[in-house]
Design a protein around this motif. Structure first.
Motif, mmCIF file in Angstrom:
data_model
loop_
_atom_site.group_PDB
_atom_site.id
_atom_site.type_symbol
_atom_site.label_atom_id
_atom_site.label_comp_id
_atom_site.label_asym_id
_atom_site.label_seq_id
_atom_site.Cartn_x
_atom_site.Cartn_y
_atom_site.Cartn_z
ATOM 1 N N PRO A 1 0.835 -1.300 -0.064
ATOM 2 C CA PRO A 1 0.038 0.109 -0.097
ATOM 3 C C PRO A 1 1.008 1.234 -0.117
ATOM 4 O O PRO A 1 1.937 1.176 0.656
ATOM 5 C CB PRO A 1 -0.671 -0.046 1.391
ATOM 6 N N SER A 2 0.504 2.323 -0.860
ATOM 7 C CA SER A 2 1.189 3.608 -0.859
ATOM 8 C C SER A 2 0.664 4.408 0.383
ATOM 9 O O SER A 2 -0.531 4.004 0.849
ATOM 10 C CB SER A 2 1.003 4.266 -2.132
ATOM 11 N N THR A 3 1.007 5.645 0.463
ATOM 12 C CA THR A 3 0.631 6.526 1.656
ATOM 13 C C THR A 3 1.007 7.674 0.913
ATOM 14 O O THR A 3 1.506 7.948 -0.168
ATOM 15 C CB THR A 3 1.315 6.208 3.030
ATOM 16 N N PRO B 1 5.191 -0.619 -6.018
ATOM 17 C CA PRO B 1 5.939 -1.814 -6.393
ATOM 18 C C PRO B 1 6.878 -2.036 -5.435
ATOM 19 O O PRO B 1 7.391 -1.222 -4.590
ATOM 20 C CB PRO B 1 6.773 -1.585 -7.838
ATOM 21 N N TYR B 2 7.031 -3.338 -4.947
ATOM 22 C CA TYR B 2 7.794 -3.718 -3.977
ATOM 23 C C TYR B 2 8.821 -4.562 -4.481
ATOM 24 O O TYR B 2 8.899 -5.551 -4.996
ATOM 25 C CB TYR B 2 6.917 -4.663 -2.672
ATOM 26 N N THR B 3 10.234 -3.954 -4.063
ATOM 27 C CA THR B 3 11.441 -4.577 -4.544
ATOM 28 C C THR B 3 12.476 -4.644 -3.441
ATOM 29 O O THR B 3 13.402 -5.001 -3.360
ATOM 30 C CB THR B 3 12.232 -3.695 -5.780
ATOM 31 N N ASP B 4 11.937 -4.338 -2.166
ATOM 32 C CA ASP B 4 12.867 -4.112 -1.007
ATOM 33 C C ASP B 4 13.513 -5.634 -0.535
ATOM 34 O O ASP B 4 13.026 -6.638 -0.685
ATOM 35 C CB ASP B 4 11.915 -3.828 0.240
ATOM 36 N N LYS C 1 9.655 5.146 -10.984
ATOM 37 C CA LYS C 1 8.498 4.993 -10.303
ATOM 38 C C LYS C 1 8.664 3.711 -9.332
ATOM 39 O O LYS C 1 7.719 3.312 -8.685
ATOM 40 C CB LYS C 1 7.207 4.599 -11.290
ATOM 41 N N GLY C 2 9.607 3.056 -9.193
ATOM 42 C CA GLY C 2 10.112 1.943 -8.624
ATOM 43 C C GLY C 2 9.700 0.739 -9.272
ATOM 44 O O GLY C 2 9.886 -0.514 -8.636
ATOM 45 N N GLN C 3 9.275 0.699 -10.571
ATOM 46 C CA GLN C 3 9.014 -0.451 -11.259
ATOM 47 C C GLN C 3 10.278 -0.795 -12.024
ATOM 48 O O GLN C 3 11.185 -0.187 -12.491
ATOM 49 C CB GLN C 3 7.841 -0.133 -12.476
ATOM 50 N N ILE C 4 10.152 -2.490 -12.218
ATOM 51 C CA ILE C 4 11.301 -3.001 -13.016
ATOM 52 C C ILE C 4 10.998 -2.703 -14.343
ATOM 53 O O ILE C 4 9.973 -2.890 -14.818
ATOM 54 C CB ILE C 4 11.382 -4.505 -12.406
ATOM 55 N N ALA C 5 11.943 -2.434 -14.959
ATOM 56 C CA ALA C 5 11.729 -2.057 -16.518
ATOM 57 C C ALA C 5 11.921 -3.588 -17.309
ATOM 58 O O ALA C 5 12.842 -4.124 -16.823
ATOM 59 C CB ALA C 5 12.942 -1.147 -17.006
ATOM 60 N N VAL C 6 10.997 -3.569 -18.055
ATOM 61 C CA VAL C 6 11.087 -4.728 -18.914
ATOM 62 C C VAL C 6 10.640 -4.222 -20.427
ATOM 63 O O VAL C 6 10.083 -3.218 -20.683
ATOM 64 C CB VAL C 6 9.965 -5.758 -18.553
ATOM 65 N N ASN C 7 10.973 -5.319 -21.232
ATOM 66 C CA ASN C 7 10.505 -5.159 -22.551
ATOM 67 C C ASN C 7 9.351 -5.851 -22.961
ATOM 68 O O ASN C 7 8.610 -6.306 -22.095
ATOM 69 C CB ASN C 7 11.598 -5.355 -23.637
ATOM 70 N N GLU C 8 8.915 -5.886 -24.278
ATOM 71 C CA GLU C 8 7.442 -6.337 -24.598
ATOM 72 C C GLU C 8 7.364 -7.956 -24.301
ATOM 73 O O GLU C 8 6.240 -8.452 -24.394
ATOM 74 C CB GLU C 8 7.181 -6.212 -26.094
ATOM 75 N N HIS C 9 8.552 -8.591 -24.046
ATOM 76 C CA HIS C 9 8.463 -10.090 -23.774
ATOM 77 C C HIS C 9 8.645 -10.076 -22.037
ATOM 78 O O HIS C 9 8.869 -11.069 -21.644
ATOM 79 C CB HIS C 9 9.667 -10.434 -24.469
ATOM 80 N N VAL D 1 4.945 -5.227 -9.981
ATOM 81 C CA VAL D 1 6.135 -4.724 -9.983
ATOM 82 C C VAL D 1 6.873 -4.182 -11.308
ATOM 83 O O VAL D 1 7.592 -3.393 -11.466
ATOM 84 C CB VAL D 1 7.141 -5.718 -9.503
ATOM 85 N N VAL D 2 5.705 -4.350 -12.250
ATOM 86 C CA VAL D 2 6.220 -3.866 -13.681
ATOM 87 C C VAL D 2 4.900 -3.046 -14.053
ATOM 88 O O VAL D 2 3.921 -2.647 -13.222
ATOM 89 C CB VAL D 2 6.221 -4.898 -14.760
#
Length: 467
Positions: free
Chosen positions: A148-150, A275-278, A292-300, A314-315
């Motif tokens: 959850p965000s705050t 996104p949670y990556t702790d 934004k804390g998201q893991i960067a991914v391509n179209e795959h 997380v994406v």
């Protein structure tokens, strides 16, 4: 050191489904989960427990508001046993998470409990208390989900100023629950406690609730929930949340800039999720994380490190359990050399309030923004015999179709059981159905689904049969 073809970090709907599909496709698979139970947020403190409470509170609400009209008389006062209601919710959660344990055993997936951290791109350390072990992996799938965000000035004390997690285990029904955020989670939990007797005030920064959905749905849902006693304060910017003893005070500025103050005994902060990556140590594997804390991914769904993939919350994209599941299957089948696809336009969104809200495809606002020429068909639930029989007459189905080709571009519905009904819309759009196609399909009578056929008839050439 144990070696695996695939290791999945996180056991939510995306993670455990990815692990199952990998195992089905012949890959030696491991799954790593930080907590003692599998299932992630959705099964433990999200989708499943919230729906359990929604269903329990719905039964109670029906008993005190509709039973007499149905000719059902209950001697004495109908009371809420919140402790028992919460306990039933936990039983549902326990049964569901044990089901995931069974699926892991059935598919011969090795389960590790502890925090999974990258040592490098092919080695993962798993720490549980003082115990540390290491595994070697050919491919990794990150499915660590979200939290959850705050807001930066709000201190969540988990007692009176709470998130959705704490709202699932309250020891009492609030006298006045202040909900910050008029999105899915805030509205669902707000309705749970409203049904149980709490005064509920929803404060929303945007000019309408469920702001990412079609405007017609927002308007109808607010109208319906307002009839049920929930108060709404849209276009309000929260600027301060304080607690003194059992009293919580929320200060906000309305759209004119005037300060408004709210006082309650509980405040649910429901302003989205992050996104949670702790503890993942993504940097040790060289994985890029965006601003934004998201893991960067391509179209795959592949990260910048070729043997590491990421899925779910997380994406980028909607934070939905079923979206994560589709992505989990997608990555597993990609690793197996298949060529799967996910059509993100056809992933439905649902709000499990009552009436339920469900949608798939483009909203009317989106079509206007892109200049797409479209036509609209709409049918009210109150015109259905099934809706009148069950006394669930709020809502409608709206179909948006291309003005020239008649292809359905979006279907938006609010009413009883629309969470289940939306699957018809997804199926139709997956096969690129026209409004005429849907209008020619036989729909059982009497059902809520007839509203879809009637809306399609309205979109085709304004010829609904029952209005």
């Amino acid at each position: 050191m144990n070696s695996y073809d695939v290791a999945v970090i996180g056991s939510g709907p995306g993670g455990y489904v990815a692990a199952i599909r990998c195992a089905q496709l012949g890959m030696k698979t491991a799954i790593i989960e930080k907590y003692d139970t599998l299932g992630g947020t959705c099964l433990n403190v999200g989708c499943i427990p919230s729906k359990a409470l929604l269903d329990s509170s719905h039964h109670y609400d029906d008993a005190i508001t509709h039973f007499e009209e149905h000719g059902i008389e209950i001697p004495g006062e109908v009371k809420v046993n919140l402790k028992k209601m919460i306990a039933r919710k936990q039983d549902v959660v326990d049964q569901t998470t044990k089901g995931i344990d069974f699926l892991m055993d059935k598919n011969k997936i090795d389960v590790y409990h502890g925090i999974g951290s990258f040592k490098d791109a092919t080695h993962i350390e798993i720490k549980q208390g003082k115990k540390t072990e290491e595994i070697e992996v050919k491919h990794s799938i990150i499915a660590t989900g979200s939290k959850p965000s705050t807001l930066p000035f709000i201190e969540i004390d988990k007692e009176r100023i709470i998130t959705s997690t704490e709202a699932l285990t309250l020891k009492e029904v609030p006298k006045h629950l202040i909900v910050i955020g008029g999105g899915v989670i805030g509205l669902e939990l707000g309705q749970v406690y409203s049904r149980l007797g709490a005064e509920v005030s929803v404060i929303e920064y945007m000019d309408r609730i469920i702001p990412t959905m079609d405007g017609g749905l927002s308007k109808e849902l607010q109208r319906s929930l307002k009839k049920r006693g929930i108060k709404f304060f849209t276009s309000h910017k929260v600027k301060e949340v304080t607690r003194k003893g059992t009293k919580v005070t929320v200060k906000a500025d309305d759209k004119k800039g005037k300060e408004v103050s709210f006082e309650g005994d509980y405040c649910l902060v429901s302003v989205g999720r992050r996104p949670y990556t702790d503890g993942l140590n993504a940097e040790k594997a060289g994985i890029k994380v965006n601003d934004k804390g998201q893991i960067a991914v391509n179209e795959h769904l592949q990260t910048n490190i070729s043997n590491i993939y990421a899925i779910g919350d997380v994406v980028k994209g909607a934070m939905l359990a079923h979206k994560a599941e589709e992505e989990g299957v997608f990555v597993a089948e990609t690793l197996a050399g298949q060529k799967p696809h996910v059509d993100y336009n056809l992933i439905p969104g649902v709000v499990y309030t009552w009436p339920e809200v469900a949608a798939v495809g483009k909203t009317e606002e989106q079509l206007k923004e892109t200049g797409t020429k479209y036509k609209t068909g709409q049918f009210p639930m109150r015109a259905l015999g099934r809706a009148r029989a069950s006394m669930d007459i709020d809502g409608f189905v709206k179909i948006l179709a291309d003005a020239e080709t008649d292809e359905v571009l979006g279907i938006h519905m609010i009413g009883a059981r629309t969470a289940d009904l939306i699957a018809e819309a997804v199926t139709a759009m997956e096969f690129r159905a026209s409004a005429e196609d849907i209008s020619r399909m036989s729909h059982a009578h009497p059902t809520y689904a007839e509203a879809v056929k009637e809306a399609a008839l309205d979109a085709t050439d304004s010829r609904p049969l029952h209005t």
